[in-house]
Write a protein that holds these residues in place. Sequence first.
Motif, PDB file in Angstrom:
ATOM      1  N   VAL B  37       0.844  -1.201   0.000  1.00  0.00           N
ATOM      2  CA  VAL B  37       0.000   0.000   0.000  1.00  0.00           C
ATOM      3  C   VAL B  37       0.875   1.245   0.000  1.00  0.00           C
ATOM      4  O   VAL B  37       2.020   1.223   0.437  1.00  0.00           O
ATOM      5  CB  VAL B  37      -0.958   0.031   1.212  1.00  0.00           C
ATOM      6  N   CYS B  38       0.310   2.329  -0.502  1.00  0.00           N
ATOM      7  CA  CYS B  38       1.026   3.612  -0.563  1.00  0.00           C
ATOM      8  C   CYS B  38      -0.010   4.725  -0.372  1.00  0.00           C
ATOM      9  O   CYS B  38      -1.210   4.443  -0.307  1.00  0.00           O
ATOM     10  CB  CYS B  38       1.751   3.749  -1.901  1.00  0.00           C
ATOM     11  N   PRO B  39       0.420   5.977  -0.308  1.00  0.00           N
ATOM     12  CA  PRO B  39      -0.564   7.043  -0.073  1.00  0.00           C
ATOM     13  C   PRO B  39      -1.701   7.057  -1.099  1.00  0.00           C
ATOM     14  O   PRO B  39      -2.837   7.384  -0.750  1.00  0.00           O
ATOM     15  CB  PRO B  39       0.293   8.309  -0.167  1.00  0.00           C
ATOM     16  N   ILE B  40      -1.433   6.633  -2.349  1.00  0.00           N
ATOM     17  CA  ILE B  40      -2.497   6.677  -3.363  1.00  0.00           C
ATOM     18  C   ILE B  40      -3.585   5.649  -3.064  1.00  0.00           C
ATOM     19  O   ILE B  40      -4.762   5.976  -2.984  1.00  0.00           O
ATOM     20  CB  ILE B  40      -1.915   6.468  -4.782  1.00  0.00           C
ATOM     21  N   CYS B  41      -3.178   4.371  -2.864  1.00  0.00           N
ATOM     22  CA  CYS B  41      -4.219   3.355  -2.651  1.00  0.00           C
ATOM     23  C   CYS B  41      -4.752   3.363  -1.220  1.00  0.00           C
ATOM     24  O   CYS B  41      -5.783   2.738  -0.945  1.00  0.00           O
ATOM     25  CB  CYS B  41      -3.739   1.971  -3.084  1.00  0.00           C
ATOM     26  N   LEU B  42      -4.083   4.093  -0.317  1.00  0.00           N
ATOM     27  CA  LEU B  42      -4.639   4.256   1.034  1.00  0.00           C
ATOM     28  C   LEU B  42      -5.658   5.394   1.062  1.00  0.00           C
ATOM     29  O   LEU B  42      -6.332   5.598   2.062  1.00  0.00           O
ATOM     30  CB  LEU B  42      -3.515   4.564   2.035  1.00  0.00           C
ATOM     31  N   GLY B  43      -5.723   6.161  -0.034  1.00  0.00           N
ATOM     32  CA  GLY B  43      -6.696   7.245  -0.106  1.00  0.00           C
ATOM     33  C   GLY B  43      -6.304   8.459   0.717  1.00  0.00           C
ATOM     34  O   GLY B  43      -7.159   9.145   1.279  1.00  0.00           O
TER      35      GLY B  43
END
Lengths: 95, 478
Positions: B37-43
Amino acid sequence: MSVDKEVIKKIARLANLYYKEDELDTSARELNQILTYVEKLSKLDTGGINPTFQVSPIENIYRDDIVGKSLDLEHVMSNAPEKEGKFFTVPKIID
Amino acid sequence: MVYETVIGLEVHAQLLTNTKIFCSCSAKFGQTENSQVCPICLGMPGVLPVLNKKVVEFSIKTGLALNCKIQPVMHFDRKNYFYPDLPKGYQISQFDFPLAKAGVIELRSGKKIGITRVHMEEDAGKLVHPEALENAEFSLVDLNRAGVPLMEIVSEPDMRSPAEAKEYLELLRNTLRYIEVCDGNMEEGSFRCDANVSIREYGSTVLGTKVELKNMNSFRNVELALEYEIERQKKVLSEGGRINQETRLWNVDKCITISMRSKEESHDYRYFPEPDLVPFTPAMDWIKEISMTLPELPLIREKRFVSQYNIPLNDAQTFINEKELADYFEECVKLCNQPRVVSNWILNELLAKLKEKNISIKECPIKPVNFKEMIELMDKGVISGKIAKTVFGEMFQSSSSSASAIVERMGLTQIVNTDEIGAIVDSVIAQQAEVVTSYKNGKEKALGFLVGEVMKISKGKANPKIVNELLLKKLKGI
């Protein structure tokens, strides 16, 4: 088109927003003002004009399918109010 | 009243990309929780999604394989709803301007099932309710799957029976596997199916109220759930009731569909254009390039197997249902040019052995070149069909051995020496005086027993034809 308190309640529920009774009145009044303005715009003849989804002229921005670095668990969890081991926790969900 | 069934299917297929649809996190299945996970897929706020080009390529490939029209312009939209497996509070999907429209899948009967649309979207995360924590007041969230690329493939309500729905699904899955965009694993959830089903008076052109069925994780379950639901709807209508538009879950243990508690506004998704993603206009050259990579599609291959190799349709179906199995069959046939023999050996021997060992055809220890050699040895009369089974079993055990090496090592060469066989025949006739007498008295079946005895003594190595000839000759002389 006009909205009443019931419509506001429904939209609020869908958006996970909580309104007090008097706020519902205010919101309904304000939203109706906005809708009246939009109605004016709707009267303009927009036939032959493409919808504007984007204001910038760019298109086709892709990335290649190459794996990059993900976050460390410590960072992943650093803003989580509730966690359990490697998981985030949320109030119990019953399917 | 005579009812007609109307079925439409919605399939979600996970794409075989390395990374997620809008960020560079790995899309690999089964990794440590929340490790991809990363900031993009963590929303997280303020991040920008960027579209994975491979996702578009795979989706265009699918659109072409399903005879769709690839759309000149496509957009993404936000589908808004709140659920703990969806960190952003919306799913990025396509609504008004999907990637492909108006396709078709042809069933074996020649009936055409329309494809309404193919679009791209992101998967949600996974909620875990651990059994050990049955009394826990919380659920666990793993977001590794959040942002994994999906294709949604929506059919027209063109199917009229559960069997047609099953065939459509199998053909669709085979197609996706052949073009190598999805592994099609229903049990693991990389190929999921929801069904819309309604019934109406036969001959009517108005659609009845539809029920959406979910939670069917195998082809068999799709068929069973549809059969159950159709009967349920018939019963409701014949008792004067009416069908509620609702979502029902298939309960695999009880074999029934159960109404899902759902809020009335649950389908009010308030789609609007995704402002963080620009429009996409796939170039004609690119589409053409992708179309050049399309392989022979399953149903075409199936028809070719029947006509070119003259094997039964059922056998051809078994082969094409697993691309690698069809490849293996063709490779063997190319080497020895005996399609029916190869087909029978695969269906009667190999599949059972693979199943026994629980391995796939990709891991098959018998290489086509060894397979071919075994058939050659049979043709030349070096080994009998019976011995060939032994050789086949040995080849399966030790992949490095060739058929001839096994025959030599185990001393399995067929006995064709008439003196040698004659001696065994004599001894059998001497030992089985009673059987010989009943044969002489007209009981012809007794001959089979005597042949069997000779084969047994020769450990299956005697040439059966010579055994037969010698036995007949010698019995006549008694």
